[in-house]
Design a protein around this motif. Structure first.
Motif, PDB file in Angstrom:
ATOM      1  N   UNK A   1      61.384  31.996  16.146  1.00  0.00           N
ATOM      2  CA  UNK A   1      60.776  32.259  14.848  1.00  0.00           C
ATOM      3  C   UNK A   1      61.215  31.222  13.825  1.00  0.00           C
ATOM      4  N   UNK A   2      62.501  30.897  13.823  1.00  0.00           N
ATOM      5  CA  UNK A   2      62.994  29.883  12.903  1.00  0.00           C
ATOM      6  C   UNK A   2      62.284  28.550  13.136  1.00  0.00           C
ATOM      7  N   UNK A   3      62.206  28.143  14.374  1.00  0.00           N
ATOM      8  CA  UNK A   3      61.570  26.861  14.687  1.00  0.00           C
ATOM      9  C   UNK A   3      60.090  26.868  14.318  1.00  0.00           C
ATOM     10  N   UNK A   4      59.436  28.034  14.492  1.00  0.00           N
ATOM     11  CA  UNK A   4      58.015  28.118  14.165  1.00  0.00           C
ATOM     12  C   UNK A   4      57.802  28.024  12.658  1.00  0.00           C
ATOM     13  N   UNK A   5      58.624  28.736  11.879  1.00  0.00           N
ATOM     14  CA  UNK A   5      58.502  28.623  10.422  1.00  0.00           C
ATOM     15  C   UNK A   5      58.736  27.185   9.979  1.00  0.00           C
ATOM     16  N   UNK A   6      59.712  26.552  10.571  1.00  0.00           N
ATOM     17  CA  UNK A   6      59.978  25.159  10.225  1.00  0.00           C
ATOM     18  C   UNK A   6      58.782  24.283  10.569  1.00  0.00           C
ATOM     19  N   UNK A   7      58.183  24.523  11.734  1.00  0.00           N
ATOM     20  CA  UNK A   7      57.039  23.719  12.165  1.00  0.00           C
ATOM     21  C   UNK A   7      55.837  23.926  11.243  1.00  0.00           C
TER      22      UNK A   7
ATOM     23  N   UNK B   1      50.192  25.008  16.694  1.00  0.00           N
ATOM     24  CA  UNK B   1      50.383  24.554  15.320  1.00  0.00           C
ATOM     25  C   UNK B   1      49.732  23.191  15.117  1.00  0.00           C
ATOM     26  N   UNK B   2      49.965  22.280  16.039  1.00  0.00           N
ATOM     27  CA  UNK B   2      49.413  20.936  15.948  1.00  0.00           C
ATOM     28  C   UNK B   2      48.628  20.608  17.219  1.00  0.00           C
ATOM     29  N   UNK B   3      47.941  19.470  17.182  1.00  0.00           N
ATOM     30  CA  UNK B   3      47.173  19.038  18.339  1.00  0.00           C
ATOM     31  C   UNK B   3      45.721  19.463  18.254  1.00  0.00           C
ATOM     32  N   UNK B   4      44.972  19.247  19.333  1.00  0.00           N
ATOM     33  CA  UNK B   4      43.550  19.625  19.340  1.00  0.00           C
ATOM     34  C   UNK B   4      43.375  21.133  19.200  1.00  0.00           C
ATOM     35  N   UNK B   5      42.346  21.539  18.474  1.00  0.00           N
ATOM     36  CA  UNK B   5      41.984  22.959  18.326  1.00  0.00           C
ATOM     37  C   UNK B   5      43.160  23.809  17.830  1.00  0.00           C
TER      38      UNK B   5
END
Length: 557
Positions: free
Chosen positions: A482-488, A443-447
């Motif tokens: 899944x919850x944490x990913x949607x939040x992210x 989600x975040x970071x390089x590439x």
């Protein structure tokens, strides 16, 4: 024999806020219902209000009083056969005759080599802040315990303060909220983006329950199929041809009319329910009839040349955009129902090269052999669309290949964007990042997804997240993950949203589907044998999943 017990009795996506006391409060993050269980100190080894160096309210475990096998034991048996995410922090002091002692909290799982939540050497008679995190799948009765190994328990006192333990469990057996009772996503995100979107099909749009869901939780819809050329041509060659004068000044034969019945029905349903729409899609290599490209308008004819296909493309884009504009004039006081158009969809190769970076399969490529039809589409859309309707290039895997030294898919999309923007007469307002992502995608970071967003925004255009769903792939479905990913993801979208002080940004997000049971992902060969649960609602009653609350919690970041 007595011992100190922490017993978690509720595990429906549990958030436990634990401190060493006689009461432990367990809070369900789904319903915010609060539960209290007792912690029983049977062997009197624990003093909850000890004093040390003048400080009160310290928990003290007196080693000489401990008769249990472990001085601290946290029962996780209720979470059996589920994944738990445990975080822990505390200030710890160990008073012992030894110069240092090991403070270790571990899980009694031999098969995993006793995973440790925290394991630190502590200088005796000094306070130390310790913390740890452990994500593990429990396969039976399990306990976290303070390991006595290396501790001279009878001659040791352990002091704890600021003790915090959070347990999140993927076990998702809590009562689900109906979409009608859950907080409104549309209201929660009002003013954050230009729209909060959901993708649907016409059969769903005609369902009264779905209409109520959309009115509560969305401000914009995308039709999955109904605006695609297969549908507007109704899968049948035209019955009557008429003359069309193209921009090259020549006259070409085109259909007198095409079927806009589904388009009209969708426009009416959107208007009646107070929703705007994204038009999806004008030009695509798939779901476009072969006869559109042949000289005699049959599936058996030979392909036309570039000039005639360009005329047909101009005619088709003009026909659809003119129809929508006239419908809005006749039925909506001229106000736009469709505010955005995916002009071209998925025109970049999955594994591009510097020579073949655009898609080389399909009739568009067979006629043109290059990317000019893509650029033409944005010229014609600019010519015939209202100036305040945004024009989008839409694709999947928009973040792929950023790490490559040669041309990856992300780089090829940037190359296309640059060419469209540099061509006179074209207009490109945003790139549509479909957002069909995997639970483990960066989600975040390089590439990452974030760096792709940054690169698109650097071109001076907006970004829309057009088809968001999060596949668990070949992994076991985890409501927690899944919850944490949607939040992210939604935290990321909010970070880059377009505001008055930003020239461009993310202007809208569309989740691709209404419930897990109807997700298109489970029809894909790549997921055969692995059921996908990628969305925020489940069942035909559209009950909220933990992922729904992840979307809401992103607003609190």
């Amino acid at each position: 024999m007595k011992k100190l017990l922490f017993i978690a009795l509720f595990a429906a996506f549990v958030f436990t806020s634990c401190k060493i006391s006689k009461d432990v409060e367990i809070i369900s993050k789904v319903s915010e219902t609060r539960y209290t269980v007792n912690c029983v100190d049977i062997d009197d080894s624990v003093n909850l209000n000890a004093k040390l160096d003048g400080e009160k309210g310290i928990t003290m475990i007196s080693g000489k009083k401990v008769t249990a096998r472990y001085p601290l034991n946290i029962d996780l048996s209720y979470f059996a056969n589920n994944e738990v995410d445990i975080t822990f922090s505390a200030d710890v002091r160990i008073d012992s005759a030894n110069p240092s002692e090991t403070f270790a909290i571990m899980l009694n799982d031999y098969s995993l080599n006793f995973p440790k939540l925290v394991n630190e050497k502590i200088t005796t008679k000094e306070w130390h802040h310790v913390s740890g995190k452990l994500i593990v799948t429990l396969d039976g009765k399990k306990q976290l315990y303070l390991s006595p190994v290396g501790l001279d328990i009878p001659n040791t006192n352990i002091y704890l303060k600021n003790f915090k333990m959070n347990i999140l469990c993927e076990k998702d057996d809590s009562p689900r909220e109906s979409f009608a009772d859950a907080p409104s996503l549309a209201q929660a995100y009002a003013g954050k983006f230009e729209y909060f979107g959901l993708a649907i099909g016409r059969n769903e749009l005609e369902n009264k329950t779905v209409q109520e869901l959309l009115k509560r939780h969305a401000t914009c819809i995308t039709m999955g199929n109904e605006f695609k050329p297969d549908f507007t041509f109704a899968w049948a060659p035209p019955k009557k041809l008429i003359d069309f004068k193209a921009e090259d000044g020549k006259t070409y034969k085109v259909p007198e009319s095409i079927s806009m019945r589904d388009v009209a029905a969708c426009l009416k349903a959107a208007r009646d329910n107070g929703l705007m729409m994204r038009g999806h899609v004008l030009v695509w290599h798939s779901q476009t009839p072969h006869f559109f490209f042949t000289k005699d308008w049959t599936n058996e004819g030979k392909l036309v040349d570039r000039a005639e296909m360009t005329a047909r493309q101009e005619w088709y884009i003009k026909y659809v955009l003119d129809y929508v504009r006239q419908w809005e004039i006749d039925n909506n006081n001229g106000e736009h129902v469709i505010r955005y158009w995916d002009v071209v969809n998925e025109a970049i190769n999955d594994n591009p090269t510097s020579e073949a970076w655009f898609r080389t399969n399909g009739d568009w490529y067979e006629v043109y052999g290059d990317e000019s039809y893509i650029v033409n589409a944005f010229r014609f859309a600019n010519k015939y669309a209202p100036a305040d309707v945004k024009l989008i290039y839409n694709d999947y895997s928009c973040a792929a290949g950023q790490e490559r030294s040669d041309l990856g898919k992300h780089g090829a999309i940037l190359r296309l964007i640059d060419e469209i923007l540099a061509t006179p007469g074209t207009r490109l307002d945003a790139v549509g990042m479909q957002g069909h992502v995997n639970i483990n995608s960066a989600v975040t970071g390089p590439n990452s997804f974030e760096s792709a967003v940054q690169n698109f925004l650097s071109r001076g255009i907006d970004v829309q997240i057009t088809e968001l769903d999060i596949a668990n792939g070949d992994l076991k479905y985890s409501p927690l993950k899944l919850k944490n990913r949607y939040k992210e993801y939604y935290s990321l979208f909010l970070k880059y949203r377009k505001t008055d002080d930003k020239a461009n940004g993310i202007t809208g997000v569309t989740i691709w589907g209404l419930n897990d049971e109807s997700t298109w992902l489970n029809n894909m060969e790549m997921y055969k044998g692995h059921t996908q649960y990628p969305l925020i609602f489940s069942t035909t009653k559209y009950l909220t999943k933990p992922a729904f609350y992840g979307v809401l919690e992103a607003l609190d970041e």
